[in-house]
Scaffold this motif. Sequence first.
Motif, mmCIF file in Angstrom:
data_model
loop_
_atom_site.group_PDB
_atom_site.id
_atom_site.type_symbol
_atom_site.label_atom_id
_atom_site.label_comp_id
_atom_site.label_asym_id
_atom_site.label_seq_id
_atom_site.Cartn_x
_atom_site.Cartn_y
_atom_site.Cartn_z
ATOM 1 N N GLU A 267 9.930 -30.260 95.793
ATOM 2 C CA GLU A 267 10.207 -31.202 97.154
ATOM 3 C C GLU A 267 11.335 -32.263 96.801
ATOM 4 O OE1 GLU A 267 6.358 -32.278 93.767
ATOM 5 O OE2 GLU A 267 7.142 -30.583 94.859
ATOM 6 N N GLU A 268 12.187 -31.383 95.586
ATOM 7 C CA GLU A 268 13.530 -32.602 96.097
ATOM 8 C C GLU A 268 14.647 -31.263 96.741
ATOM 9 O OE1 GLU A 268 14.687 -32.440 91.417
ATOM 10 O OE2 GLU A 268 12.035 -33.377 91.180
ATOM 11 N N ALA A 269 14.196 -30.375 97.542
ATOM 12 C CA ALA A 269 15.088 -29.885 97.916
ATOM 13 C C ALA A 269 15.675 -30.294 99.342
ATOM 14 C CB ALA A 269 14.543 -28.729 99.220
ATOM 15 N N ALA A 270 15.148 -30.706 100.117
ATOM 16 C CA ALA A 270 15.610 -32.204 100.972
ATOM 17 C C ALA A 270 16.555 -32.452 100.685
ATOM 18 C CB ALA A 270 14.816 -32.366 101.614
ATOM 19 N N ALA A 271 16.969 -33.738 99.960
ATOM 20 C CA ALA A 271 17.965 -34.575 99.331
ATOM 21 C C ALA A 271 18.673 -33.711 99.118
ATOM 22 C CB ALA A 271 17.099 -35.334 98.705
ATOM 23 N N ALA A 272 18.383 -32.521 98.281
ATOM 24 C CA ALA A 272 19.759 -31.487 97.883
ATOM 25 C C ALA A 272 20.304 -31.226 98.439
ATOM 26 C CB ALA A 272 19.219 -30.882 96.559
ATOM 27 N N LEU A 273 20.263 -30.913 99.771
ATOM 28 C CA LEU A 273 20.497 -30.322 100.905
ATOM 29 C C LEU A 273 21.426 -31.281 101.687
ATOM 30 C CD1 LEU A 273 18.282 -27.549 102.357
ATOM 31 C CD2 LEU A 273 20.124 -26.961 101.560
ATOM 32 N N GLU A 274 20.995 -32.321 102.040
ATOM 33 C CA GLU A 274 21.412 -33.755 102.227
ATOM 34 C C GLU A 274 22.762 -33.666 102.155
ATOM 35 O OE1 GLU A 274 20.389 -37.837 103.833
ATOM 36 O OE2 GLU A 274 18.293 -36.963 103.239
ATOM 37 N N LEU A 275 23.052 -33.339 100.642
ATOM 38 C CA LEU A 275 24.083 -34.207 100.422
ATOM 39 C C LEU A 275 24.782 -32.624 99.912
ATOM 40 C CD1 LEU A 275 22.464 -36.311 97.023
ATOM 41 C CD2 LEU A 275 23.656 -36.708 99.002
ATOM 42 N N GLY A 276 24.803 -31.986 100.690
ATOM 43 C CA GLY A 276 25.587 -30.388 101.011
ATOM 44 C C GLY A 276 25.530 -29.978 99.623
ATOM 45 N N ALA A 277 24.132 -29.441 98.684
ATOM 46 C CA ALA A 277 23.973 -28.217 98.463
ATOM 47 C C ALA A 277 24.575 -26.870 98.807
ATOM 48 C CB ALA A 277 22.637 -28.582 97.392
ATOM 49 N N GLU A 278 25.006 -25.738 98.043
ATOM 50 C CA GLU A 278 25.351 -24.627 98.690
ATOM 51 C C GLU A 278 24.408 -24.213 97.679
ATOM 52 O OE1 GLU A 278 29.279 -23.175 98.487
ATOM 53 O OE2 GLU A 278 29.647 -25.463 97.991
#
Length: 546
Positions: A267-278
């Motif tokens: 469930e932490e994936a969405a926030a990471a993607l929003e912040l630019g995680a590759e």
Amino acid sequence: MHGVGVGRGIAAGKALRMPDRLTPPTDAPLEGDAEGEVQRATDALHQVAGDLMSRGETVGGEAQDVLQAAALMAQDPALADDVAARIRAGVNAEFAVQEAFGQFKQMLVALGGYMAERATDLDDVAQRVIAQLRGVPAPGVPMSDEPFVLIARDLAPADTATLDLDKVLGLVTQDGGPTSHTAILARSKSITAIVGVPELLDKVSDRQLIIADARSGEVTLDPTAEQQEAAEAERIKRAEVANAPITPGALADGTPVQLLANVGRPEEAAAALELGAEGVGLFRTEFLFLDSKTPPTVEQQTEQYAAMLRAFEGKKVVVRVLDAGADKPLAFLNDDDEENPALGLRGIRALRANEKVLRDQLQALADADAATDADLWVMAPMIANAEETEYFVTISREYGLKTVGAMAEVPSIALQGSQVLERCDFVSIGTNDLTQYTFAADRLLGTVAQFQDPWQPAVLRLVGMLGDAGAAADKPVGVCGEAAADPALAAVLVGLGVTSLSMSAAALGDVRAELKSVTLEEARERAARALTAVDAAEARRFAAGA
């Protein structure tokens, strides 16, 4: 004054100090019904646990995991039994709580490492239970009508996780190091913070004007009007850089540096993607195991792994197989008492001794990989040498896993870097444990905090050895420890040959901005200067050109 900065932020404003702790309970004898007093203590423990759980659900992310761990302390049956026994022996509930928690704290400190750091959290839980018994508010962050810079000896996780970011401009603590919970949570919430400032509480008073510059780790007392204006201008400038459009990680000359996120739950994936995680540089799988008396089934694991992989479809996801033992004991892995568990059966050693647990996890990862389109990489923790590398790679290949690597957390792996990289596809450096084992200094234990800094030249040399081995083998070498989230250190790591950096998602913006300001040649020059230093503080200065 100087400490260890967290991130690149800068804050200027009036200081407010954390209030004093509650006055200690007295050992006045119990008056009245013992069972009624036991029930009152039991109710207070449950109330505090519920409050911590609720706070965790509100803030989410890494902070939720930390607060849930604190709540579990308040619910610990052994602690509750100890409190009850002391009350029945004739002491009041407040004193019983203080003594029981104090004894448990001594045990954690004696264990060292991660468990010793939990002693600070235990203090906070005890204070909250005593406050509940007294019917008074628990000590916490001071209230203020205007923004302020918070000054504290250290912060409990519950306080750090729930700071009002509209009021708290920054955070400065006297205790703690770069990998303390205060630092980790401050980074995850993008709070300007400086930790480990000697004599802070002796020199800073309430309402005193200060400037806290996390990039330099410098705290300026009683700044002039010109210094305050310069700090505000610098704050705006850094914010603009950090909030620039998200692009793939790269240096100023275009050299790519993959920027990834450390993730503990799907469930932490969405926030990471929003912040630019590759992608994901470290997916910790322990959440599936730590609350269980038996290992989760292959099917249960597959469901969770597939959820993570689907969230990062088409992107790299590095999964660490179960990292247990030492600070994370599991009865189904190792129920023997060890005098020094940090040097015992942990990581790959524990899995090797319980191979079915490892095989079930690899089967689940293979099944999840077959059902999704992410680029799955798998690695094992605490790999010490080439032989352990070959064991893990061989068994992983049996399940069809294509990209298999080793975590470098033990100094010996750097000394065998070329042999290790002959046998695996990549290496990922866990700087927290690598630093601990390099200096034989327990992680997060304040008395040896000076040895826990990843800027230590000895640690940087080990990173450089692995970077050189990776370049010779033409295989990637990443960093997934807290060091990757330090923007200045990130540039040095790249100069040492690191090809990817994985961190708390909130740190991605600062690190991306810092990397864009240096070329590969400049990063190598910074690294070379840092390696000539005699200690961490000097390495920071040398890298900055001071």
